[in-house]
Design a protein around this motif. Structure first.
Motif, PDB file in Angstrom:
ATOM      1  N   SER A 172      32.719  86.598  39.707  1.00  0.00           N
ATOM      2  CA  SER A 172      31.423  87.114  39.267  1.00  0.00           C
ATOM      3  C   SER A 172      30.315  86.966  40.291  1.00  0.00           C
ATOM      4  N   GLY A 173      30.578  86.253  41.386  1.00  0.00           N
ATOM      5  CA  GLY A 173      29.529  86.022  42.376  1.00  0.00           C
ATOM      6  C   GLY A 173      28.471  85.056  41.902  1.00  0.00           C
ATOM      7  N   ASP A 174      28.754  84.335  40.813  1.00  0.00           N
ATOM      8  CA  ASP A 174      27.771  83.410  40.238  1.00  0.00           C
ATOM      9  C   ASP A 174      28.523  82.321  39.485  1.00  0.00           C
ATOM     10  N   SER A 175      28.420  81.081  39.977  1.00  0.00           N
ATOM     11  CA  SER A 175      29.097  79.962  39.325  1.00  0.00           C
ATOM     12  C   SER A 175      28.133  79.096  38.530  1.00  0.00           C
ATOM     13  N   THR A 176      26.889  79.557  38.358  1.00  0.00           N
ATOM     14  CA  THR A 176      25.846  78.706  37.780  1.00  0.00           C
ATOM     15  C   THR A 176      25.737  78.792  36.264  1.00  0.00           C
ATOM     16  N   LEU A 177      26.442  79.716  35.636  1.00  0.00           N
ATOM     17  CA  LEU A 177      26.429  79.778  34.174  1.00  0.00           C
ATOM     18  C   LEU A 177      27.369  78.688  33.663  1.00  0.00           C
ATOM     19  N   LEU A 178      26.785  77.558  33.281  1.00  0.00           N
ATOM     20  CA  LEU A 178      27.561  76.348  33.040  1.00  0.00           C
ATOM     21  C   LEU A 178      27.067  75.606  31.812  1.00  0.00           C
ATOM     22  N   VAL A 179      28.012  75.182  30.972  1.00  0.00           N
ATOM     23  CA  VAL A 179      27.735  74.263  29.874  1.00  0.00           C
ATOM     24  C   VAL A 179      28.446  72.960  30.208  1.00  0.00           C
ATOM     25  N   GLN A 180      27.692  71.882  30.381  1.00  0.00           N
ATOM     26  CA  GLN A 180      28.282  70.588  30.694  1.00  0.00           C
ATOM     27  C   GLN A 180      28.563  69.838  29.403  1.00  0.00           C
ATOM     28  N   GLY A 181      29.838  69.606  29.135  1.00  0.00           N
ATOM     29  CA  GLY A 181      30.218  68.963  27.894  1.00  0.00           C
ATOM     30  C   GLY A 181      29.989  67.463  27.916  1.00  0.00           C
ATOM     31  N   THR A 182      29.322  66.963  26.887  1.00  0.00           N
ATOM     32  CA  THR A 182      29.133  65.532  26.672  1.00  0.00           C
ATOM     33  C   THR A 182      29.217  65.268  25.175  1.00  0.00           C
ATOM     34  N   ALA A 183      29.190  63.983  24.807  1.00  0.00           N
ATOM     35  CA  ALA A 183      29.203  63.646  23.381  1.00  0.00           C
ATOM     36  C   ALA A 183      27.951  64.152  22.675  1.00  0.00           C
ATOM     37  N   GLY A 184      26.879  64.424  23.430  1.00  0.00           N
ATOM     38  CA  GLY A 184      25.636  64.889  22.823  1.00  0.00           C
ATOM     39  C   GLY A 184      25.369  66.366  22.999  1.00  0.00           C
ATOM     40  N   THR A 185      26.350  67.137  23.471  1.00  0.00           N
ATOM     41  CA  THR A 185      26.141  68.577  23.644  1.00  0.00           C
ATOM     42  C   THR A 185      25.885  69.237  22.292  1.00  0.00           C
ATOM     43  N   PRO A 186      24.734  69.906  22.113  1.00  0.00           N
ATOM     44  CA  PRO A 186      24.426  70.518  20.814  1.00  0.00           C
ATOM     45  C   PRO A 186      25.009  71.919  20.716  1.00  0.00           C
ATOM     46  N   GLU A 187      25.025  72.437  19.509  1.00  0.00           N
ATOM     47  CA  GLU A 187      25.516  73.794  19.273  1.00  0.00           C
ATOM     48  C   GLU A 187      24.700  74.830  20.049  1.00  0.00           C
ATOM     49  N   GLU A 188      23.406  74.549  20.227  1.00  0.00           N
ATOM     50  CA  GLU A 188      22.535  75.491  20.941  1.00  0.00           C
ATOM     51  C   GLU A 188      22.977  75.708  22.385  1.00  0.00           C
ATOM     52  N   ALA A 189      23.651  74.736  22.982  1.00  0.00           N
ATOM     53  CA  ALA A 189      24.092  74.877  24.367  1.00  0.00           C
ATOM     54  C   ALA A 189      25.156  75.955  24.511  1.00  0.00           C
ATOM     55  N   ILE A 190      25.859  76.235  23.423  1.00  0.00           N
ATOM     56  CA  ILE A 190      26.896  77.265  23.444  1.00  0.00           C
ATOM     57  C   ILE A 190      26.400  78.564  22.814  1.00  0.00           C
ATOM     58  N   ARG A 191      25.569  78.479  21.775  1.00  0.00           N
ATOM     59  CA  ARG A 191      25.113  79.692  21.096  1.00  0.00           C
ATOM     60  C   ARG A 191      23.756  80.143  21.653  1.00  0.00           C
ATOM     61  N   TYR A 192      22.690  79.574  21.170  1.00  0.00           N
ATOM     62  CA  TYR A 192      21.341  79.936  21.622  1.00  0.00           C
ATOM     63  C   TYR A 192      20.372  78.925  21.037  1.00  0.00           C
ATOM     64  N   GLY A 193      19.189  78.869  21.613  1.00  0.00           N
ATOM     65  CA  GLY A 193      18.118  78.033  21.082  1.00  0.00           C
ATOM     66  C   GLY A 193      16.889  78.880  20.822  1.00  0.00           C
ATOM     67  N   TRP A 194      15.763  78.183  20.607  1.00  0.00           N
ATOM     68  CA  TRP A 194      14.531  78.891  20.280  1.00  0.00           C
ATOM     69  C   TRP A 194      13.382  78.340  21.107  1.00  0.00           C
ATOM     70  N   ASP A 195      12.496  79.246  21.527  1.00  0.00           N
ATOM     71  CA  ASP A 195      11.219  78.873  22.114  1.00  0.00           C
ATOM     72  C   ASP A 195      10.283  78.599  20.936  1.00  0.00           C
ATOM     73  N   TYR A 196      10.023  77.316  20.686  1.00  0.00           N
ATOM     74  CA  TYR A 196       9.327  76.977  19.445  1.00  0.00           C
ATOM     75  C   TYR A 196       7.871  77.430  19.434  1.00  0.00           C
ATOM     76  N   ALA A 197       7.261  77.569  20.580  1.00  0.00           N
ATOM     77  CA  ALA A 197       5.900  78.116  20.609  1.00  0.00           C
ATOM     78  C   ALA A 197       5.911  79.558  20.096  1.00  0.00           C
ATOM     79  N   GLN A 198       6.850  80.355  20.604  1.00  0.00           N
ATOM     80  CA  GLN A 198       6.994  81.741  20.140  1.00  0.00           C
ATOM     81  C   GLN A 198       7.414  81.791  18.674  1.00  0.00           C
ATOM     82  N   LEU A 199       8.309  80.871  18.315  1.00  0.00           N
ATOM     83  CA  LEU A 199       8.828  80.869  16.949  1.00  0.00           C
ATOM     84  C   LEU A 199       7.709  80.579  15.945  1.00  0.00           C
ATOM     85  N   LEU A 200       6.860  79.609  16.258  1.00  0.00           N
ATOM     86  CA  LEU A 200       5.757  79.275  15.349  1.00  0.00           C
ATOM     87  C   LEU A 200       4.686  80.362  15.312  1.00  0.00           C
ATOM     88  N   ALA A 201       4.494  81.001  16.477  1.00  0.00           N
ATOM     89  CA  ALA A 201       3.431  82.011  16.552  1.00  0.00           C
ATOM     90  C   ALA A 201       3.837  83.335  15.920  1.00  0.00           C
TER      91      ALA A 201
END
Length: 369
Positions: free
Chosen positions: A109-138
């Motif tokens: 792909s010419g890009d190796s930077t799309l990376l999820v680093q697995g740890t015991a604290g890796t949240p679901e958002e690291a694999i799916r998506y998260g939210w910009d809470y400023a935008q979300l509240l506004a």
């Protein structure tokens, strides 16, 4: 010094990404690669395998090996990525799983930077998506408020994403990958929408087979992967070659001088590590106890690199036994109780009696005292 956020050249970066460090080789392969390429691949599967395994192009351009191991394993891994199956690289620590995954992503792909680093604290958002809470509240839930994960980005861009240490991730978070890998779809129920993967998307995961029982993969998730087991180097010569190449690369990035006649010390470190992890001396005559650590090739590279730095800054620039002894001790003795006994027994019964190893024995005794 560049300000935060400014572009930094690859030469100034301590560890450039694979696509930057080997940009010239990737460009040379792309220019001469006339074989069919899967959708959105930068190189053909043949060229990707050549990039990893090394070779010489018709014009004389030398492609350096990134992985020293069975060719068929690399071919199977590359072929997997050309299908709709995800790739799981499995092996004991230090078998170059992360290294191989990075270079596969760079070549494909010419890009190796799309990376999820697995740890015991890796949240679901690291694999799916998260939210910009400023935008979300506004403004409430919207695509503008959504923060895509590396996996979501790879799906929309048709590129390769990496998930490191998959078995370190909690089981319920792991299973968020099932729909992504089977249906090639990521639902966004908050918006009543979904993201569908475009052609070229695939995923490379790595896992340590010593971590079985930590967060085992569910059978449903394991079925979504083709698994390639990366073995330890088959022979001492292969391991010495791997260590020598990587130490040379790391040394250049740290501006360390090359170590003249350093091969003898590298061979000693590799021999010690192989004998202790195999529980048997190289001549097959003496059984030895194994310590608690893995004593992997990666650890041998670390020991020799540290020794090279010692010889450069506090010695005469020649890699000697005294430069690697402390590193060997630190790698072997992880448990001060049991491992120290194992090390002392090996030192006195094997190293002490070995012809030509007296300087190594004395150096190890000195740091072990």
């Amino acid at each position: 010094m560049p300000a935060f956020g400014e572009q930094t050249s690859a030469a100034e970066v301590l560890r450039p990404h694979a696509e930057d460090a080997f940009a010239a080789e990737l460009a040379a392969l792309a220019a001469r690669d006339d074989r069919p390429r899967p959708a959105r691949w930068k190189l053909s599967p043949w060229a990707v395998a050549t990039y990893l395994l090394g070779g010489t192009l018709p014009d004389g351009t030398v492609i350096t090996p990134k992985y020293v191991g069975p060719r068929r394993l690399v071919e199977v891994a590359v072929t997997t990525l050309a299908t709709d199956r995800a790739l799981l690289l499995l092996g004991v620590p230090g078998t170059a799983k992360t290294w191989v995954s990075e270079h596969l992503a760079a070549a494909v792909s010419g890009d190796s930077t799309l990376l999820v680093q697995g740890t015991a604290g890796t949240p679901e958002e690291a694999i799916r998506y998260g939210w910009d809470y400023a935008q979300l509240l506004a403004h409430g839930p919207s695509r503008d408020a959504l923060v895509p994960s590396p996996v979501m980005r790879a799906m929309t861009e048709g590129t390769t994403v990496r998930v490191e240490e998959l078995t370190r991730i909690p089981a319920d978070v792991q299973d968020t990958l099932i729909t992504i890998l089977s249906e090639k779809t990521l639902p966004i129920p908050e918006l009543g929408q979904e993201v569908q993967a475009v052609r070229g998307f695939n995923l490379i995961a790595t896992a340590n087979d010593r971590d079985r029982g930590v967060n085992d993969l569910s059978s449903a998730l394991r079925r979504r992967f083709n698994t390639v087991v990366l073995p330890l180097p088959a022979s001492p010569e292969a391991e010495v070659d791997i260590v020598t190449r990587r130490v040379d690369q790391i040394g250049r990035s740290l501006d360390l001088p090359s170590a003249p006649d350093g091969t003898d010390e590298i061979r000693r470190v590799v021999t010690v590590f192989r004998e202790l992890r195999d529980g048997l001396t190289s001549d097959g005559r003496t059984k030895v106890k194994s310590p608690s650590g893995t004593l992997s090739t990666a650890e041998a590279i670390s020991v020799v690199t540290g020794g090279l730095a010692l010889s450069a800054h506090f010695g005469d620039g020649v890699l000697r036994a005294g430069d690697v002894a402390a590193g060997v001790l630190g790698a072997v003795v992880r448990d001060p109780g049991t491992d120290r006994v194992v090390w002392q027994e090996y030192l006195e019964t094997v190293v002490r009696e070995r012809d030509g190893w007296q300087d190594f024995y004395r150096a190890c005794r000195e740091v072990s005292a």
